[in-house]
Design an enzyme around this catalytic site. Structure first.
Site, mmCIF file in Angstrom:
data_model
loop_
_atom_site.group_PDB
_atom_site.id
_atom_site.type_symbol
_atom_site.label_atom_id
_atom_site.label_comp_id
_atom_site.label_asym_id
_atom_site.label_seq_id
_atom_site.Cartn_x
_atom_site.Cartn_y
_atom_site.Cartn_z
ATOM 1 N N SER A 97 1.019 -1.212 -0.028
ATOM 2 C CA SER A 97 -0.414 -0.139 -0.012
ATOM 3 C C SER A 97 1.020 1.037 0.514
ATOM 4 C CB SER A 97 -1.532 -0.265 1.182
ATOM 5 O OG SER A 97 -1.633 0.726 0.900
ATOM 6 N N HIS A 122 -2.548 -1.498 -4.514
ATOM 7 C CA HIS A 122 -4.178 -0.953 -4.295
ATOM 8 C C HIS A 122 -4.377 -0.201 -4.208
ATOM 9 C CE1 HIS A 122 -4.300 -2.120 0.253
ATOM 10 N NE2 HIS A 122 -3.735 -0.724 0.424
#
Length: 199
Positions: A97, A122
């Site tokens: 992330s 993501h």
């Protein structure tokens, strides 16, 4: 959590440092764990301190992080871009992330990963409750952040924005080698280089 102490001998006697302070003397910052405002403030303070000490010498940011709060991560990202000192990034364990964004944000040619690390990108996560109008406002902000992060990743990796959008639609895990091919890092290591290398 127990933090080890390191004792140094000098002509003046002994001095004890916590391990992170000792690493800071070598221009090494360690980002371990989730990213929130408190963690971001500590990382930013260390970056600013090391730049003030020597704006031309590399700073080495080791990352083992599952990610965290986007705005906290962006504060670190912006500071890395703001300071003059080059920031080399090294993934140990995982960079997921916002951790992956920070890994990719290192100085080009100085973004590394150890061989068995995992990297994951993501879209931003969000969960909101409250009045419908507030939920709508937060949804628009999440979409704006998603667009901004996709643009940043496209710029850092050289991938098209369309590919980034498709890949970040769900959790997209990569090995160190795959992350190198993707453009998130520049090289992978199993051992520290003998001379002149960053990690």
């Amino acid at each position: 959590m127990y933090i080890p102490m390191v004792v140094e001998q000098s002509g003046r006697g002994e001095r004890a440092y916590d391990i992170y302070s000792r690493l800071l003397k070598e221009r090494i910052i360690f980002l371990g764990g989730g990213i929130d405002d408190q963690v971001a403030n500590l990382i930013i303070a260390q970056l600013l301190f090391l730049e003030a000490e020597d704006p031309d010498k590399d700073i080495h940011l080791y990352i083992n992080s599952p990610g965290g709060v986007v705005t906290s991560g962006m504060a670190i990202y912006d500071t890395m871009r703001y300071i003059k000192a080059p920031v080399s990034t090294i993934c140990v364990g995982q960079a997921a992330s916002m951790g992956a964004v920070l890994l990719a944000a290192g100085e080009k040619g100085k973004r590394f990963s150890l061989n068995h690390s995992r990297i994951m990108i993501h879209q931003p996560l969000g969960g909101f409750q409250g009045q419908a109008t507030d939920i709508s406002i937060h949804a628009k902000e999440i979409l704006r952040m998603k667009e901004e992060l996709n643009s940043i990743l496209a710029d850092l990796t050289g991938q098209s924005k369309e590919r980034i959008e498709a890949d970040t639609d769900r959790d997209y895990f990569m090995s160190a080698t795959e992350a190198e091919e993707y453009g998130l890092i520049d090289a992978t290591f199993t051992r520290k280089p003998d001379s002149g290398g960053t990690p």
